[in-house]
Design an enzyme around this catalytic site. Structure first.
Site, PDB file in Angstrom:
ATOM      1  N   TYR A  91       0.836  -1.208   0.000  1.00  0.00           N
ATOM      2  CA  TYR A  91       0.000   0.000   0.000  1.00  0.00           C
ATOM      3  C   TYR A  91       0.867   1.253   0.000  1.00  0.00           C
ATOM      4  O   TYR A  91       0.569   2.224  -0.673  1.00  0.00           O
ATOM      5  CB  TYR A  91      -0.940   0.015   1.218  1.00  0.00           C
ATOM      6  CG  TYR A  91      -1.921   1.170   1.151  1.00  0.00           C
ATOM      7  CD1 TYR A  91      -3.155   1.001   0.503  1.00  0.00           C
ATOM      8  CD2 TYR A  91      -1.611   2.421   1.675  1.00  0.00           C
ATOM      9  CE1 TYR A  91      -4.045   2.058   0.387  1.00  0.00           C
ATOM     10  CE2 TYR A  91      -2.502   3.485   1.558  1.00  0.00           C
ATOM     11  CZ  TYR A  91      -3.710   3.299   0.921  1.00  0.00           C
ATOM     12  OH  TYR A  91      -4.581   4.337   0.801  1.00  0.00           O
ATOM     13  N   PHE A 143      -7.092  23.109 -23.436  1.00  0.00           N
ATOM     14  CA  PHE A 143      -7.383  21.687 -23.623  1.00  0.00           C
ATOM     15  C   PHE A 143      -8.615  21.384 -22.775  1.00  0.00           C
ATOM     16  O   PHE A 143      -8.798  21.965 -21.706  1.00  0.00           O
ATOM     17  CB  PHE A 143      -6.203  20.778 -23.247  1.00  0.00           C
ATOM     18  CG  PHE A 143      -6.529  19.337 -23.510  1.00  0.00           C
ATOM     19  CD1 PHE A 143      -6.592  18.854 -24.808  1.00  0.00           C
ATOM     20  CD2 PHE A 143      -6.858  18.481 -22.480  1.00  0.00           C
ATOM     21  CE1 PHE A 143      -6.966  17.543 -25.068  1.00  0.00           C
ATOM     22  CE2 PHE A 143      -7.228  17.162 -22.731  1.00  0.00           C
ATOM     23  CZ  PHE A 143      -7.279  16.696 -24.026  1.00  0.00           C
ATOM     24  N   THR A 144      -9.444  20.449 -23.251  1.00  0.00           N
ATOM     25  CA  THR A 144     -10.766  20.214 -22.646  1.00  0.00           C
ATOM     26  C   THR A 144     -10.710  20.011 -21.126  1.00  0.00           C
ATOM     27  O   THR A 144     -11.287  20.790 -20.367  1.00  0.00           O
ATOM     28  CB  THR A 144     -11.422  18.992 -23.311  1.00  0.00           C
ATOM     29  OG1 THR A 144     -10.506  17.890 -23.234  1.00  0.00           O
ATOM     30  CG2 THR A 144     -11.735  19.272 -24.777  1.00  0.00           C
ATOM     31  N   ASP A 232       2.049  21.432 -19.416  1.00  0.00           N
ATOM     32  CA  ASP A 232       1.273  20.242 -19.739  1.00  0.00           C
ATOM     33  C   ASP A 232       2.217  19.382 -20.577  1.00  0.00           C
ATOM     34  O   ASP A 232       2.405  19.609 -21.770  1.00  0.00           O
ATOM     35  CB  ASP A 232      -0.002  20.607 -20.513  1.00  0.00           C
ATOM     36  CG  ASP A 232      -0.851  19.379 -20.822  1.00  0.00           C
ATOM     37  OD1 ASP A 232      -0.289  18.263 -20.824  1.00  0.00           O
ATOM     38  OD2 ASP A 232      -2.058  19.520 -21.080  1.00  0.00           O
ATOM     39  N   LYS A 275      -0.093   9.061 -22.981  1.00  0.00           N
ATOM     40  CA  LYS A 275       0.392   9.589 -24.257  1.00  0.00           C
ATOM     41  C   LYS A 275       1.884   9.228 -24.403  1.00  0.00           C
ATOM     42  O   LYS A 275       2.193   8.060 -24.505  1.00  0.00           O
ATOM     43  CB  LYS A 275       0.161  11.101 -24.320  1.00  0.00           C
ATOM     44  CG  LYS A 275      -1.179  11.579 -23.737  1.00  0.00           C
ATOM     45  CD  LYS A 275      -2.402  11.205 -24.550  1.00  0.00           C
ATOM     46  CE  LYS A 275      -3.711  11.549 -23.852  1.00  0.00           C
ATOM     47  NZ  LYS A 275      -3.918  12.899 -23.393  1.00  0.00           N
ATOM     48  N   ARG A 399     -13.043  17.511 -33.296  1.00  0.00           N
ATOM     49  CA  ARG A 399     -12.363  18.548 -32.528  1.00  0.00           C
ATOM     50  C   ARG A 399     -12.813  19.887 -33.111  1.00  0.00           C
ATOM     51  O   ARG A 399     -12.099  20.520 -33.887  1.00  0.00           O
ATOM     52  CB  ARG A 399     -10.835  18.390 -32.607  1.00  0.00           C
ATOM     53  CG  ARG A 399     -10.275  17.381 -31.597  1.00  0.00           C
ATOM     54  CD  ARG A 399     -10.612  17.747 -30.194  1.00  0.00           C
ATOM     55  NE  ARG A 399     -10.066  16.867 -29.159  1.00  0.00           N
ATOM     56  CZ  ARG A 399     -10.721  16.540 -28.043  1.00  0.00           C
ATOM     57  NH1 ARG A 399     -11.952  16.932 -27.850  1.00  0.00           N
ATOM     58  NH2 ARG A 399     -10.157  15.812 -27.109  1.00  0.00           N
ATOM     59  N   PHE A 466     -18.630  16.502 -25.538  1.00  0.00           N
ATOM     60  CA  PHE A 466     -18.253  15.715 -26.719  1.00  0.00           C
ATOM     61  C   PHE A 466     -18.171  14.220 -26.435  1.00  0.00           C
ATOM     62  O   PHE A 466     -18.355  13.406 -27.322  1.00  0.00           O
ATOM     63  CB  PHE A 466     -16.902  16.205 -27.285  1.00  0.00           C
ATOM     64  CG  PHE A 466     -15.772  16.162 -26.304  1.00  0.00           C
ATOM     65  CD1 PHE A 466     -15.584  17.191 -25.400  1.00  0.00           C
ATOM     66  CD2 PHE A 466     -14.896  15.088 -26.274  1.00  0.00           C
ATOM     67  CE1 PHE A 466     -14.542  17.142 -24.479  1.00  0.00           C
ATOM     68  CE2 PHE A 466     -13.860  15.026 -25.360  1.00  0.00           C
ATOM     69  CZ  PHE A 466     -13.694  16.065 -24.451  1.00  0.00           C
TER      70      PHE A 466
HETATM   71  C1  PLP Z   1      -4.963  13.658 -22.679  1.00  0.00           C
HETATM   72  C2  PLP Z   1      -4.567  15.011 -22.297  1.00  0.00           C
HETATM   73  C3  PLP Z   1      -4.774  15.506 -20.997  1.00  0.00           C
HETATM   74  C4  PLP Z   1      -5.545  14.731 -19.943  1.00  0.00           C
HETATM   75  O1  PLP Z   1      -4.989  13.502 -19.654  1.00  0.00           O
HETATM   76  P1  PLP Z   1      -5.876  12.216 -19.262  1.00  0.00           P
HETATM   77  O2  PLP Z   1      -4.850  11.177 -18.944  1.00  0.00           O
HETATM   78  O3  PLP Z   1      -6.708  11.864 -20.453  1.00  0.00           O
HETATM   79  O4  PLP Z   1      -6.720  12.572 -18.097  1.00  0.00           O
HETATM   80  C5  PLP Z   1      -4.302  16.767 -20.727  1.00  0.00           C
HETATM   81  N1  PLP Z   1      -3.693  17.531 -21.640  1.00  0.00           N
HETATM   82  C6  PLP Z   1      -3.493  17.100 -22.900  1.00  0.00           C
HETATM   83  C7  PLP Z   1      -2.805  17.977 -23.886  1.00  0.00           C
HETATM   84  C8  PLP Z   1      -3.927  15.833 -23.281  1.00  0.00           C
HETATM   85  O5  PLP Z   1      -3.740  15.418 -24.531  1.00  0.00           O
END
Ligand code: PLP
Length: 474
Positions: A91, A143-144, A232, A275, A399, A466
């Protein structure tokens, strides 16, 4: 595999001393396969109707080539899979956490690592510890999920990306760059700016990179105003590859070296492990400031899990540490970005309107030029994604106006300049033949003699619409 003009091996000299282009191939071979199947046109029409014309609501089994996202869809290596067996599922204080912490420090350079279940978990924690209601957060395009968490914490987001980012035809090599004049204006006029959000690459602009020189200039400007810069870092390694290929003086440097310098201009980062880091789930928040890191570690136990796992299993942290190690290799990045470039070249030579230059993780189709007569509030990009699925079972993502959502104050749609469909390439998953099939399908849809009418939204969720909105053809 992908022929590319970027960083190919040296040209071959034939007997006649003519230059011939040399090909290169992916730095891996396939050990395990997952079957996929092509459905019939009738099956796809039925599946699309059941999904409310939203590709997020299709079943993956009904998809032939899945380019919905590069998020969590990477193929892991044998070394990563072997790492899963070395999960220390204690843990607290899992050895995999320390391996991950060491790997992030080495390649990204930040002092503190706070693991989270994925990127938005890190965005949530960062927004909660830094933002106060009434704040302004400037960023190089929204970004969303990032903007959602900033607004949820009470901030207003202001876009400070250069104008070229909003023009799908502008060939600027670093379309993700911050417009320093726009940023300075925000820093001098806003009441309080808790931090500047720098994204590299810029997803919503088409995976466009930020130059080292721009990151350095942002750092200098923000230091003068006493404002931290938060990266980011989701695709910062892809960003480093573009710097290597395009920025003067960087051609002989490694991605890993460029990444370190880039991150050094920022005070912390949010990361989606889904990513660049080549895993199916995971993320983290990094910070240099000790007191701020303590705050984040305290909050992470409320929302994610203890600060040495943050919502991930030990084995997931091990796979991510190994994925980071693989992701910063130049050979990997050449093949990753090169495959996207290959698809882009096929589409451009077929005359299909795409965002240029081609970005790091995806091709963006310019839906306005597919359907010039369709009003934006009849969702041209949503319709185009639906038509691509109908043609050959290729799944893409909207998008445009649907993703942009509504203005939190007025309740009206945001009307973004870019109305795009994203063909996102998973890492190490598809072959050059898959890319050929995709290009032929997109070309067929572009040249369709009978253009579809638009869509009407029949269900709209309150947040990040979306993902779950439903539509019907008009
Ligand atoms: C995917 C993404 C996020 C969010 O990450 P999640 O792992 O999907 O929560 C933030 N910023 C960018 C540019 C992204 O492509």
């Amino acid at each position: 595999m992908p022929n590319s003009s970027t960083s190919s091996p040296p040209p071959l000299r034939t007997a006649g001393q003519q230059l011939r282009r040399r090909s290169w191939a992916e730095p891996w071979k396939i050990k395990m396969v997952e079957p996929i199947r092509l459905t019939t046109a009738d099956q796809r029409a039925a599946a699309l109707t059941a999904a409310g014309y939203n590709t997020f609501l299709l079943r993956s089994e009904d998809v032939y080539i899945d380019l919905l996202t590069d998020s969590g869809t990477s193929a892991m290596s044998d070394w990563q899979w072997a790492g899963l067996m070395l999960g220390d599922e204690a843990y607290a204080g899992s050895k995999n956490f320390y391996h991950l912490e060491d790997t992030v420090r080495r390649h990204y350079g930040y002092r503190h690592l706070i693991p989270t279940h994925q990127g938005r978990g890190a965005e949530h924690i960062l927004s909660q510890i830094l933002i106060r209601p009434g704040d302004t957060v400037p960023g190089n395009m929204y970004f969303t999920t990032t903007r959602y968490h900033q607004e949820h914490a009470g901030a207003r987001f202001v876009d400070v990306v250069i104008d070229a980012a909003h023009d799908p035809a502008d060939p600027h090599p670093f379309k993700g760059n911050v417009d320093l004049a726009k940023l300075e204006h925000v820093l001098t006029t806003a009441e309080r700016v808790p931090y500047v959000c720098l994204a590299a690459t810029v997803n919503m602009a088409g995976g466009q990179p930020v130059s080292l020189a721009n990151a350095r200039a942002v750092r200098e400007l923000c230091s003068r105003h006493g404002v931290p810069v938060m990266l980011d870092a989701t695709r910062a390694v892809e960003n480093a590859w573009f710097i290597k290929c395009r920025e003067p003086g960087c051609a002989d440097r490694t991605c890993a070296d460029i990444l370190r310098e880039f991150c050094s201009y920022t005070d912390g980062c949010t990361m989606s492990g889904k990513k660049d880091p080549l895993v199916n789930i995971g993320g983290w928040l990094s910070l240099n400031d000790d007191a701020l890191a303590d705050k984040a570690r305290n909050l992470v136990v409320v929302y994610e899990g203890l600060h040495t796992y943050g919502g991930m299993a030990g084995r997931d942290m091990e796979a991510m540490a190994r994925g980071i190690e693989e992701s910063v290799q130049d050979d990997h990045m050449r093949a990753r970005v090169g495959q996207v470039e290959y698809l882009g070249e096929l589409l451009q030579s077929a005359g299909v309107p795409i965002v240029v230059p081609v970005g790091g993780h995806a091709i963006y189709l310019d839906a306005r030029r597919f359907y010039p007569d369709m009003p934006q509030d009849q969702f041209p990009a949503q319709m185009l994604a639906a038509e691509l699925y109908l043609d050959a079972g290729v799944r893409a993502m909207e998008r445009g106006i649907v993703s942009a959502g509504r203005d939190v104050r007025t309740g009206q749609h945001h009307f973004p300049k870019l109305e795009l469909v994203r063909l996102t390439i998973p890492r190490r998953v598809y072959t050059q033949a898959h890319m050929d099939v995709v290009a032929e399908s997109v070309e067929a849809v572009y040249h369709q003699p009978r253009k579809p009418r638009g869509l009407r939204m029949v269900y709209e969720p309150e947040y990040l619409r979306f993902f779950q909105a439903r539509f019907e053809p008009i």
